[in-house]
Enzyme design. Structure first.
Site, mmCIF file in Angstrom:
data_model
loop_
_atom_site.group_PDB
_atom_site.id
_atom_site.type_symbol
_atom_site.label_atom_id
_atom_site.label_comp_id
_atom_site.label_asym_id
_atom_site.label_seq_id
_atom_site.Cartn_x
_atom_site.Cartn_y
_atom_site.Cartn_z
ATOM 1 N N CYS A 1 205.903 -69.470 63.536
ATOM 2 C CA CYS A 1 207.360 -69.335 63.547
ATOM 3 C C CYS A 1 207.943 -68.583 62.361
ATOM 4 C CB CYS A 1 207.977 -70.719 63.625
ATOM 5 S SG CYS A 1 207.409 -71.559 65.109
HETATM 6 N N1 LIG Z 1 204.878 -74.712 67.101
HETATM 7 C C1 LIG Z 1 205.969 -75.154 66.547
HETATM 8 O O1 LIG Z 1 205.940 -75.950 65.646
HETATM 9 C C2 LIG Z 1 207.285 -74.699 67.000
HETATM 10 C C3 LIG Z 1 207.443 -73.723 67.961
HETATM 11 N N2 LIG Z 1 208.704 -73.307 68.348
HETATM 12 C C4 LIG Z 1 208.887 -72.323 69.388
HETATM 13 O O2 LIG Z 1 208.583 -72.935 70.621
HETATM 14 C C5 LIG Z 1 207.975 -72.032 71.503
HETATM 15 C C6 LIG Z 1 206.654 -72.563 71.959
HETATM 16 O O3 LIG Z 1 205.806 -72.647 70.847
HETATM 17 P P1 LIG Z 1 204.506 -73.512 70.823
HETATM 18 O O4 LIG Z 1 204.661 -74.772 71.565
HETATM 19 O O5 LIG Z 1 204.103 -73.575 69.421
HETATM 20 O O6 LIG Z 1 203.529 -72.554 71.613
HETATM 21 P P2 LIG Z 1 202.066 -72.900 72.143
HETATM 22 O O7 LIG Z 1 201.333 -71.631 72.244
HETATM 23 O O8 LIG Z 1 201.501 -74.025 71.384
HETATM 24 O O9 LIG Z 1 202.335 -73.439 73.592
HETATM 25 C C7 LIG Z 1 202.740 -72.661 74.653
HETATM 26 C C8 LIG Z 1 202.058 -73.180 75.902
HETATM 27 O O10 LIG Z 1 202.586 -72.458 76.997
HETATM 28 C C9 LIG Z 1 201.528 -72.194 77.902
HETATM 29 N N3 LIG Z 1 201.936 -71.071 78.743
HETATM 30 C C10 LIG Z 1 202.018 -69.765 78.439
HETATM 31 N N4 LIG Z 1 202.479 -69.070 79.478
HETATM 32 C C11 LIG Z 1 202.699 -69.954 80.464
HETATM 33 C C12 LIG Z 1 203.181 -69.847 81.792
HETATM 34 N N5 LIG Z 1 203.561 -68.675 82.298
HETATM 35 N N6 LIG Z 1 203.276 -70.970 82.521
HETATM 36 C C13 LIG Z 1 202.915 -72.168 82.015
HETATM 37 N N7 LIG Z 1 202.458 -72.324 80.766
HETATM 38 C C14 LIG Z 1 202.363 -71.228 80.004
HETATM 39 C C15 LIG Z 1 200.339 -71.935 77.011
HETATM 40 O O11 LIG Z 1 199.128 -72.128 77.709
HETATM 41 C C16 LIG Z 1 200.580 -72.974 75.924
HETATM 42 O O12 LIG Z 1 199.940 -74.191 76.227
HETATM 43 C C17 LIG Z 1 207.902 -70.708 70.750
HETATM 44 O O13 LIG Z 1 209.026 -69.949 71.054
HETATM 45 C C18 LIG Z 1 207.963 -71.141 69.312
HETATM 46 O O14 LIG Z 1 208.499 -70.123 68.501
HETATM 47 C C19 LIG Z 1 209.802 -73.869 67.818
HETATM 48 C C20 LIG Z 1 209.710 -74.853 66.880
HETATM 49 C C21 LIG Z 1 208.441 -75.354 66.405
HETATM 50 C C1 LIG Z 2 209.767 -77.891 57.323
HETATM 51 C C2 LIG Z 2 210.307 -76.976 58.381
HETATM 52 O O1 LIG Z 2 211.445 -76.583 58.339
HETATM 53 N N1 LIG Z 2 209.469 -76.620 59.386
HETATM 54 C C3 LIG Z 2 209.874 -75.737 60.458
HETATM 55 C C4 LIG Z 2 208.851 -74.628 60.585
HETATM 56 O O2 LIG Z 2 207.615 -75.229 60.841
HETATM 57 P P1 LIG Z 2 206.284 -74.624 60.269
HETATM 58 O O3 LIG Z 2 205.210 -75.431 60.851
HETATM 59 O O4 LIG Z 2 206.235 -73.187 60.425
HETATM 60 O O5 LIG Z 2 206.374 -75.154 58.741
HETATM 61 P P2 LIG Z 2 206.815 -74.595 57.349
HETATM 62 O O6 LIG Z 2 208.063 -73.844 57.402
HETATM 63 O O7 LIG Z 2 206.767 -75.738 56.470
HETATM 64 O O8 LIG Z 2 205.601 -73.648 56.990
HETATM 65 C C5 LIG Z 2 205.526 -72.300 57.320
HETATM 66 C C6 LIG Z 2 204.733 -71.547 56.259
HETATM 67 O O9 LIG Z 2 205.448 -71.503 55.069
HETATM 68 C C7 LIG Z 2 204.649 -71.959 53.987
HETATM 69 N N2 LIG Z 2 205.523 -72.581 52.999
HETATM 70 C C8 LIG Z 2 206.382 -73.553 53.364
HETATM 71 C C9 LIG Z 2 207.228 -74.106 52.475
HETATM 72 C C10 LIG Z 2 207.188 -73.671 51.120
HETATM 73 O O10 LIG Z 2 207.918 -74.127 50.243
HETATM 74 N N3 LIG Z 2 206.316 -72.707 50.818
HETATM 75 C C11 LIG Z 2 205.469 -72.163 51.700
HETATM 76 O O11 LIG Z 2 204.680 -71.281 51.358
HETATM 77 C C12 LIG Z 2 203.699 -72.930 54.632
HETATM 78 O O12 LIG Z 2 202.587 -73.127 53.856
HETATM 79 C C13 LIG Z 2 203.414 -72.227 55.929
HETATM 80 O O13 LIG Z 2 202.414 -71.249 55.742
HETATM 81 O O14 LIG Z 2 209.172 -73.802 61.660
HETATM 82 C C14 LIG Z 2 209.245 -74.448 62.926
HETATM 83 C C15 LIG Z 2 209.564 -73.464 63.971
HETATM 84 O O15 LIG Z 2 210.629 -72.923 63.927
HETATM 85 O O16 LIG Z 2 208.774 -73.288 64.840
HETATM 86 C C16 LIG Z 2 210.328 -75.490 62.850
HETATM 87 O O17 LIG Z 2 210.468 -76.118 64.079
HETATM 88 C C17 LIG Z 2 209.971 -76.484 61.764
HETATM 89 O O18 LIG Z 2 210.917 -77.516 61.689
#
Ligand SMILES: NC(=O)C1=CN([C@@H]2O[C@H](COP(=O)(O)OP(=O)(O)OC[C@H]3O[C@@H](n4cnc5c(N)ncnc54)[C@H](O)[C@@H]3O)[C@@H](O)[C@H]2O)C=CC1
Ligand SMILES: CC(=O)N[C@H]1[C@@H](OP(=O)(O)OP(=O)(O)OC[C@H]2O[C@@H](n3ccc(=O)[nH]c3=O)[C@H](O)[C@@H]2O)O[C@H](C(=O)O)[C@@H](O)[C@@H]1O
Length: 899
Positions: free
Chosen positions: A736
């Site tokens: 992200c």
């Molecule tokens: N990973 C995180 O912590 C966060 C992610 N996001 C956002 O949420 C979104 C999803 O991210 P993640 O869950 O991390 O991705 P992910 O890659 O972990 O999961 C996506 C899932 O969707 C499935 N998929 C892909 N195409 C598909 C289709 N056509 N039909 C059904 N399933 C399908 C994949 O197989 C996978 O299991 C992204 O836009 C990301 O930027 C937002 C906040 C936090």
């Molecule tokens: C805590 C927080 O706001 N998390 C949001 C974030 O999650 P993510 O797992 O990417 O974590 P995070 O930002 O901590 O690390 C990213 C990198 O920065 C580095 N990192 C981080 C903090 C710091 O002080 N320094 C640093 O190098 C760190 O080492 C990593 O390499 O993005 C998600 C998303 O939009 O998908 C949001 O949903 C989450 O709520």
């Protein structure tokens, strides 16, 4: 519908202008009341009791069906300072506080105590205030299905606004004329009264469920000025009532013998029926008659023109006298509706004066429909391209001229006059002026049906929305989560654990097997027991079969939104998935996009596809955007406890979206638009990327100056406000923070904006692994070693601590650089056994154990990810050289270099 056997629905019909008050406006309300029962609606009229009005017409009562309930509420007696305060309280609920305060300060400054200044939107607001206060005594709102208010006066809508707020009933606001854009007035747009009225109008048109205008021109003005959706505004024109024409035959009615009717038969007769007031002027027309008479084209004793009521009789009479036309232009004064129709039926030409300025383009005078039904030639005076011109042309009933077109008017009058003179006019009327479909559509009965259709649609819609909300409230809605990754899986579990049935969709069959058969989690920080419980109690089921979407009530998209090789947004996962589910969508469903993306995505990429399938967003299909804030590995917050931002495509979409999320998440934060919700997410992540970039740059500066950046951050963090600590590291990782900001960069280009902060943070963060490798080289150098052929152990492969996700991980970047320089690289990560297959690079490496023997074999241990599972004291004791990118070791140690 007979109405006797089926219980009619009830509409509270708010109309100040109601019999015995007459005039032009009353006809519309009167005829709606007359015919609403035919279409299953029982009106309960709310109008004024004792009143003064310019025109009274007791004969109008005969049109009101027997038994219609009419609630008459009196105006207040005295309007003193107390009462004015009460009115300001009314205004305060509808006008933004800053604007109302400005208004009050102007009143106080200039001591404007004249009631004209204090009564808003018009002099009838005290009556409206009485209605708001008293109506509950007369009316049981449990029995009311819908509220209708009609203006002018615009105070009627203030009542509608209050009653909708208080009783939560659908509300239709009918504008017989436009309000602040009314052609009758030329407002100074900077005047505070105009500003206040404009705010009132805005609130009213936004809050009402439907706006009705009398012409398409007015409808499009409303849509444009107040940015209303197409289907919010409906045109129901004015019309004519066939029953009023029972005694009127086509052609000239020769049966009557009264003096002026005889006169009408002897002379070519032009009639302007109804009232003529305000800035609608008969002068150009009088000049044309003067020209015709002076030019001997029509002799004075061969022509007679009748005007009914005008508000400037004396002025016009003087003008006519000066021109010697008093014999042939006369004023009859106000006539009852019946009398006026009868008189008009003897005309040879009907005159219709609309108005000169451009704004009059959107106005039909109410009389025009009666003119059409009278089947006479009509001469209209309105700007070119007006709705009146359109109507006359479409129906073939006459011609429209703008006010300066004397020649046109003269020749049209002459054309009709000549027919009359040759005694051909009647025959021509009987032949060409038939009552056909073009005319019948303006029958009041048909127009009342249109009104009832609007009412029915709203009632139906209300029930439909209630049924959706109830399903959510009772957790009977079935939730579909598409994309069961880092975001989708915990979300699916959260819904399932709170009592919903959830269907999870993923194209990855391995994930489906893990959930349905093995009942385990495939994400480290999500416990197996959560999956097991939800699957076993029948609340969670996973599938790749998109046809199951048709069983859902809500569809939540949690699909990847990466960047492509040109670092541009790659929405293909979202778009492919939406395309895949399109055939299975059905009415009443809600779609929520949770993937991070640029502002405009939902509106531009998703909504048009759904609309193409024939759904109406906000009516029978609902769309929201709600960004995911899941923070992998964060033990302090869960999906349930992180507040959830939601933006809707329409107010109703937002309402439904909020009710869904509210049922599982502790705090929901609604925002006003989809785009606001989309940008909220990007702002959060850009804020992190930029601040991490900043602290990484500070680290380099501090290093050169021999200052410990970690000590500095700790000290700065003691400031209780205005400083949020961020920590330096080996670079930015995760799916992200390194990626999302560039979604905005890409979209901002469309607006000609270059997002410098984002680019700069990107540059600083991307070069961090190179800076760290330089530190490794420096450390080895101190022991007279080269990087080439040195054994380097990278600690931690995931992008941040305590998780197993390696996407965009700086550790991978470090391994790549070290390997390219000839180092022998090893890694150790308690959560990742094998170096995962990646699109861009792959190394055949397996995680090694952290033993004294292994550590002692290494020339350098590089701490990239500071998992809590590592025993850093042990590592310190057994390593020759440590390069620490995460500030693990705060003191100074001979074998530790901070990087
Ligand atoms: N990973 C995180 O912590 C966060 C992610 N996001 C956002 O949420 C979104 C999803 O991210 P993640 O869950 O991390 O991705 P992910 O890659 O972990 O999961 C996506 C899932 O969707 C499935 N998929 C892909 N195409 C598909 C289709 N056509 N039909 C059904 N399933 C399908 C994949 O197989 C996978 O299991 C992204 O836009 C990301 O930027 C937002 C906040 C936090
Ligand atoms: C805590 C927080 O706001 N998390 C949001 C974030 O999650 P993510 O797992 O990417 O974590 P995070 O930002 O901590 O690390 C990213 C990198 O920065 C580095 N990192 C981080 C903090 C710091 O002080 N320094 C640093 O190098 C760190 O080492 C990593 O390499 O993005 C998600 C998303 O939009 O998908 C949001 O949903 C989450 O709520």
């Amino acid at each position: 519908m007979s109405g006797e056997c089926v219980k009619r629905k009830k509409v509270l019909f708010i109309a100040y202008v109601f019999p015995p008050i007459s005039g032009s406006g009353v006809q519309r309300s009167l005829k709606f009341i007359k015919y609403l029962r035919n279409y299953g609606w029982e009106p309960v009229v709310v109008t004024v009791g004792d009143t003064k009005a310019a025109f009274f017409d007791e004969t109008l009562f005969s049109d009101i069906p027997e038994g219609i309930e009419i609630i008459r509420i009196n105006r207040p007696g005295i309007i003193d300072d107390f009462y004015v305060n009460e009115l300001f309280n009314v205004y305060s609920k509808i006008v933004p506080v800053n604007i109302l305060n400005e208004y009050i300060s102007i009143i106080n400054k200039y001591k404007l105590i004249n009631l004209n200044w204090l009564l808003l939107p018009d002099v009838h607001i005290p009556w409206a205030n009485e209605v708001i206060k008293e109506i509950h005594k007369y009316c049981n709102f449990d029995e009311i299905d819908l509220i209708y208010s009609t203006s002018g006066p615009y105070s009627d809508h203030i009542i509608g606004y209050y009653l909708k707020k208080e009783y939560n009933k659908p509300w239709v606001a009918d504008f017989r004329d436009e309000w602040t854009n009314n052609p009758m007035i030329k407002p100074n747009k900077k005047n505070i009264v105009y500003i206040v009225l404009r705010e009132m109008e805005k609130k009213i048109v936004e809050f009402a469920d439907k706006i009705i205008t009398t012409t398409d021109g007015a409808a499009s003005n409303y849509k444009k000025i107040f940015n209303l959706k197409d289907d919010k505004v409906v045109t129901i024109t004015n019309g004519y009532d066939e029953e009023d024409f029972k005694e009127i035959s086509l052609g000239k009615n020769k049966s009557n013998n009264k003096d002026n009717e005889k006169d009408q038969n002897k002379r070519f007769t032009i009639i302007h029926n109804g009232v003529l007031y305000g800035n609608r002027s008969p002068i150009p027309f009088i000049n044309v008659i003067k020209n015709l008479v002076d030019g001997n084209k029509i002799s004075k004793d061969k022509i007679v023109v009748y005007f009914a009521y005008t508000d400037k009789d004396e002025e016009y009479k003087a003008y006519i006298k000066e021109r010697g036309l008093e014999e042939c232009i006369q004023f009859s004064g106000y006539l009852s509706h019946k009398e006026s129709l009868k008189k008009a039926s003897n005309a040879d030409l009907l005159l219709l004066i609309i108005g000169e300025e451009e704004k009059w383009k959107t106005v039909h005078a109410g009389k025009v429909f009666e003119y059409l039904r009278l089947c006479k030639p009509i001469m209209g005076l309105s700007p070119k391209g007006s709705v009146t011109e359109e109507l006359l042309t479409e129906t073939g009933r006459g011609k429209n001229f703008d006010f300066s077109d004397y020649e046109g008017m003269e020749s049209y009058i002459l054309e009709i006059y000549e027919k009359w003179q040759e005694d051909k006019l009647n025959a021509c009327i009987l032949k060409d002026y038939k009552i056909n479909e073009d005319i019948i559509k303006f029958e009041r009965k048909n127009l009342t049906k249109k009104l009832a259709d609007v009412f029915n649609e709203l009632i139906h819609h209300k029930k439909f929305l209630e049924s959706i909300k109830n399903k959510i409230k009772e957790k009977k809605a079935i939730i579909g989560i598409i994309g069961l990754g880092y975001v989708g899986l915990p979300l699916a579990l959260t819904f399932a654990e709170s009592g919903y049935r959830v269907i999870g969709f993923d194209k990855d069959e391995k994930k489906i097997v893990k959930i349905n058969e093995e009942k385990v989690s495939y994400i480290k920080h999500i416990h197996d027991s959560r999956v097991k419980n939800s699957v076993e109690n029948g609340r969670l089921f996973a599938t790749s079969d998109l046809s199951k979407v048709e069983n859902l009530d809500a569809i939540i998209l949690c699909l990847p939104t990466p960047l492509n090789k040109y670092r541009e947004p790659d929405l293909s996962f979202v778009i492919n998935s939406v395309n895949g589910i399109l055939p299975f969508l059905k009415k009443g469903q809600l779609i929520s996009l949770e993937s991070t993306t640029y502002p405009g995505t939902t509106e531009e990429e998703i909504i048009p596809k759904i609309e193409k399938r024939g759904f109406k967003i906000g009516k029978d299909f609902f769309v929201v955007y709600s960004p995911e804030r899941e923070d992998p590995g964060n033990l302090n917050f869960t999906t349930k406890t992180v507040p959830k931002v939601v933006g809707g495509a329409t107010k109703t979409c937002l309402e439904i979206g909020v009710s869904l999320y509210e049922s599982v998440i502790e705090e929901v934060v609604p925002v006003n638009s989809l785009k606001a919700a989309e940008l909220t997410k990007l702002l959060e992540n850009i804020y992190r990327a930029v601040n991490i970039g900043l602290v990484n740059e500070m680290k380099i500066v501090a290093d050169k100056m021999g200052i410990d950046i970690w000590e500095v951050i700790k000290a700065a963090s003691t400031k209780p406000f205005g400083f949020t600590p961020f920590y330096p590291g080996p670079g930015l990782g995760g799916h992200c923070i390194p990626i999302d900001p560039f979604y905005l960069t890409w979209k901002a280009k469309e607006y000609g904006i270059c997002t410098k902060f984002i680019e700069l943070a990107g540059e600083v963060n991307t070069m961090m692994p190179f800076w760290v490798v330089d530190k490794v080289v420096e450390g080895l150098n101190n022991s007279e070693k080269s990087l080439k052929n040195s054994n380097i152990l990278v600690l931690g492969l995931s992008y941040k601590k305590n998780i197993d996700d390696t996407r965009e991980s700086p550790s991978v970047e470090l391994i790549k650089i070290l390997k390219s320089k000839g180092a022998n690289v090893f890694f150790s990560d308690p959560y990742i056994k094998k170096f995962p297959k990646k699109r861009k690079c792959f190394f055949d490496l397996e995680s090694i154990e952290i033993t004294a023997e292994n550590l002692e074999k290494m020339d350098c241990v590089l701490i990239s990810t500071d998992h809590d599972a590592f025993d850093f004291d042990f590592i310190l004791r057994h390593s020759k050289l440590i390069v620490d990118t995460r500030g693990v070791y705060r003191g100074s140690y001979e074998n530790v270099i901070k990087a």
